[in-house]
Write a protein that holds these residues in place. Structure first.
Motif, PDB file in Angstrom:
ATOM      1  N   GLY A   3       0.745  -1.107   0.104  1.00 35.04           N
ATOM      2  CA  GLY A   3      -0.019  -0.192  -0.132  1.00 35.04           C
ATOM      3  C   GLY A   3       0.880   1.480   0.047  1.00 35.04           C
ATOM      4  O   GLY A   3       0.264   2.379  -0.071  1.00 35.04           O
ATOM      5  N   LEU A  73       0.062 -10.663  -7.951  1.00 35.95           N
ATOM      6  CA  LEU A  73      -0.370  -9.361  -8.156  1.00 35.95           C
ATOM      7  C   LEU A  73      -0.992  -8.915  -9.378  1.00 35.95           C
ATOM      8  O   LEU A  73      -1.619  -7.814  -9.273  1.00 35.95           O
ATOM      9  CB  LEU A  73       0.610  -8.161  -7.492  1.00 35.95           C
ATOM     10  CG  LEU A  73       0.951  -8.349  -5.838  1.00 35.95           C
ATOM     11  CD1 LEU A  73       1.859  -7.490  -5.677  1.00 35.95           C
ATOM     12  CD2 LEU A  73      -0.547  -7.580  -5.217  1.00 35.95           C
ATOM     13  N   PRO A  75      -3.491  -9.615 -10.945  1.00 35.20           N
ATOM     14  CA  PRO A  75      -5.329  -9.468 -10.962  1.00 35.20           C
ATOM     15  C   PRO A  75      -5.278  -8.251 -10.106  1.00 35.20           C
ATOM     16  O   PRO A  75      -6.338  -7.309 -10.374  1.00 35.20           O
ATOM     17  CB  PRO A  75      -5.618 -10.551 -10.191  1.00 35.20           C
ATOM     18  CG  PRO A  75      -4.677 -11.666 -10.343  1.00 35.20           C
ATOM     19  CD  PRO A  75      -3.321 -11.155 -10.445  1.00 35.20           C
ATOM     20  N   VAL A  76      -4.698  -7.604  -9.338  1.00 34.91           N
ATOM     21  CA  VAL A  76      -4.568  -6.467  -8.565  1.00 34.91           C
ATOM     22  C   VAL A  76      -4.397  -5.238  -9.600  1.00 34.91           C
ATOM     23  O   VAL A  76      -5.267  -4.418  -9.651  1.00 34.91           O
ATOM     24  CB  VAL A  76      -3.963  -6.188  -7.301  1.00 34.91           C
ATOM     25  CG1 VAL A  76      -3.906  -4.881  -6.685  1.00 34.91           C
ATOM     26  CG2 VAL A  76      -4.174  -7.386  -6.297  1.00 34.91           C
ATOM     27  N   ALA A  79      -7.336  -5.204 -11.990  1.00 34.53           N
ATOM     28  CA  ALA A  79      -8.547  -4.586 -11.523  1.00 34.53           C
ATOM     29  C   ALA A  79      -8.486  -3.030 -11.348  1.00 34.53           C
ATOM     30  O   ALA A  79      -9.455  -2.372 -11.653  1.00 34.53           O
ATOM     31  CB  ALA A  79      -9.043  -5.123  -9.991  1.00 34.53           C
ATOM     32  N   LEU A  80      -7.548  -2.414 -10.879  1.00 32.61           N
ATOM     33  CA  LEU A  80      -6.987  -1.209 -10.750  1.00 32.61           C
ATOM     34  C   LEU A  80      -6.943  -0.374 -11.967  1.00 32.61           C
ATOM     35  O   LEU A  80      -7.863   0.539 -12.483  1.00 32.61           O
ATOM     36  CB  LEU A  80      -5.747  -0.667  -9.898  1.00 32.61           C
ATOM     37  CG  LEU A  80      -5.868  -1.058  -8.510  1.00 32.61           C
ATOM     38  CD1 LEU A  80      -4.480  -1.030  -7.850  1.00 32.61           C
ATOM     39  CD2 LEU A  80      -6.691   0.309  -7.953  1.00 32.61           C
ATOM     40  N   TRP A  83     -10.679  -0.334 -13.509  1.00 34.10           N
ATOM     41  CA  TRP A  83     -11.343   0.902 -12.938  1.00 34.10           C
ATOM     42  C   TRP A  83     -11.139   2.023 -13.424  1.00 34.10           C
ATOM     43  O   TRP A  83     -11.877   3.063 -13.569  1.00 34.10           O
ATOM     44  CB  TRP A  83     -11.127   0.830 -11.212  1.00 34.10           C
ATOM     45  CG  TRP A  83     -12.079   1.584 -10.721  1.00 34.10           C
ATOM     46  CD1 TRP A  83     -13.332   1.630 -10.194  1.00 34.10           C
ATOM     47  CD2 TRP A  83     -11.878   2.869 -10.118  1.00 34.10           C
ATOM     48  NE1 TRP A  83     -14.047   2.808  -9.817  1.00 34.10           N
ATOM     49  CE2 TRP A  83     -12.966   3.670  -9.560  1.00 34.10           C
ATOM     50  CE3 TRP A  83     -10.395   3.869 -10.204  1.00 34.10           C
ATOM     51  CZ2 TRP A  83     -12.771   4.953  -8.917  1.00 34.10           C
ATOM     52  CZ3 TRP A  83     -10.451   5.093  -9.502  1.00 34.10           C
ATOM     53  CH2 TRP A  83     -11.507   5.377  -8.935  1.00 34.10           C
ATOM     54  N   GLY A  84      -9.652   2.411 -13.584  1.00 36.34           N
ATOM     55  CA  GLY A  84      -9.056   3.563 -14.012  1.00 36.34           C
ATOM     56  C   GLY A  84      -9.238   3.910 -15.492  1.00 36.34           C
ATOM     57  O   GLY A  84      -9.138   5.266 -15.965  1.00 36.34           O
ATOM     58  N   PRO A  86     -11.677   4.644 -17.578  1.00 38.72           N
ATOM     59  CA  PRO A  86     -12.333   5.890 -18.122  1.00 38.72           C
ATOM     60  C   PRO A  86     -11.549   7.064 -17.901  1.00 38.72           C
ATOM     61  O   PRO A  86     -11.486   8.119 -18.760  1.00 38.72           O
ATOM     62  CB  PRO A  86     -13.581   5.907 -17.257  1.00 38.72           C
ATOM     63  CG  PRO A  86     -13.765   4.767 -16.939  1.00 38.72           C
ATOM     64  CD  PRO A  86     -12.456   3.843 -16.598  1.00 38.72           C
ATOM     65  N   LEU A  87     -10.779   6.903 -16.815  1.00 40.32           N
ATOM     66  CA  LEU A  87      -9.872   8.283 -16.836  1.00 40.32           C
ATOM     67  C   LEU A  87      -8.570   8.323 -18.076  1.00 40.32           C
ATOM     68  O   LEU A  87      -8.266   9.561 -18.175  1.00 40.32           O
ATOM     69  CB  LEU A  87      -9.040   8.083 -15.423  1.00 40.32           C
ATOM     70  CG  LEU A  87     -10.071   8.053 -14.262  1.00 40.32           C
ATOM     71  CD1 LEU A  87      -9.421   7.769 -13.004  1.00 40.32           C
ATOM     72  CD2 LEU A  87     -11.000   9.086 -13.859  1.00 40.32           C
TER      73      LEU A  87
END
Lengths: 200, 200
Positions: A3, A73, A75-76, A79-80, A83-84, A86-87
DNA sequence: CCGCATCCGGGGCGATACTG
DNA sequence: CAGTATCGCCCCGGATGCGG
């Protein structure tokens, strides 16, 4: 464990490029302080996410590579990235830095060969500081940095527009309106884009 | 947008509980500074990830809820949770804080009813500061905080062992060896655990 | 060059106190 | 209940140095 600032970005660089040198990572992570990169690599190594290895004799240097645990990692980051996505279509600020190879991972995730029985195709993408090559190899889609020898189609333009076109979020006319240039047969893109109707 | 400290943890709290009050979030995020919670909520609101709404008349309070865009972060939390699952089995340090409801999201992700045609079952889980209830409702698995009226089986023990058992990473004998107690019919767990052979 | 270690402001962060 | 205010610290970013 993952993180802290920069940590997942370092993992992403290693997912993209396999083994990387220290300076490769610095290039791929514009803005990172060198002490932070060293710190993070040490932490990641202690936690079994990254391993360091000596490079083969000709070039004597250290290489950093993801361990199997680190590879998990993926898949992490996927997924991120999803999600991002569209940006990604928003215009970049003028002082934004962009590295072409950042597109490699999302392209790997989202492109597929919907007509593997047809002859292989090659796409060259010119955006950012170095070209990318997308080629179909018996049903698989391979993406790498570098120019293509004889591309069937070449796309050039600003990263957001190029990405929008490749991911199928922008149609060809809109993309051209927004400043990209396409050399060759644009229909080839339909074979690779996600959610595209399979070529009959 | 979601990489700052605490941000994804706030999103997780909202994914678990739906609309939350400010103080609910503080309870679920032990250690967060109140100014940071306020800051993060403001940023998340500006970015369209969280919306704040007035609670219905009887209790006059503010509620924080994920927008649809915020809900789309569920796969991110799922991927991170899946990657971190092995760490869940490690023993907790003595000063560790643990909230029972943190198990809700992973349980939702990984449990399924493999024998929906059989009569419904109820499991009570006692770990952390409040009990959890798992119940099958025509093919679905519902997980909520609070005790069960008439559980078919009750599991109590330390969070790592309870989680290991529920997720099928520890078998029953090992889990009992490591200190958990099981009241009722343990066979019921096989119906819910991931990768379990479907009950014939 | 490559892989760091060191030093040096500035700001994000963590804890506590306080308030409409 | 839902924050704001304040203070100290340490993480972070930027620059430079340095041995292999």
């Amino acid at each position: 464990m993952v993180g802290d600032r920069w940590t997942l970005l370092i993992v992403r660089e290693l997912l993209i490029g396999g083994a990387c040198r220290y300076t490769d990572l610095q290039q791929g992570l514009p803005g990172i302080a060198t002490n932070l990169l060293a710190d993070r690599l040490r932490q990641l190594e202690e936690q079994g996410i990254v391993a360091r290895e000596a490079a083969p004799p000709p070039v004597a240097t250290t290489l950093f590579r993801l361990t199997p645990r680190g590879e998990e990692l993926r898949p992490v980051l996927r997924a991120l990235g999803q999600w991002g996505a569209p940006l990604l279509l928003e215009e970049l600020p003028d002082d934004a830095v962009f590295r072409s190879h950042w597109l490699l991972l999302p392209l790997q995730f989202h492109l597929a060969d919907h007509a593997p029985e047809r002859p292989p195709v090659t796409v060259e993408v010119r955006t950012g500081e170095e070209p990318l090559t997308i080629e179909t190899v018996d049903g698989d889609v391979r993406i790498r940095t570098g120019a293509a020898a004889a591309p069937d189609v070449t796309i050039s333009g600003e990263p957001p527009v190029v990405a929008g076109l490749l991911f199928g979020k922008l149609d060809l006319d809109t993309a051209i309106d927004r400043g990209i240039t396409v050399d060759g047969d644009p229909a080839i893109l339909l074979r690779l884009q996600p959610n595209a109707a399979p070529v009959p």
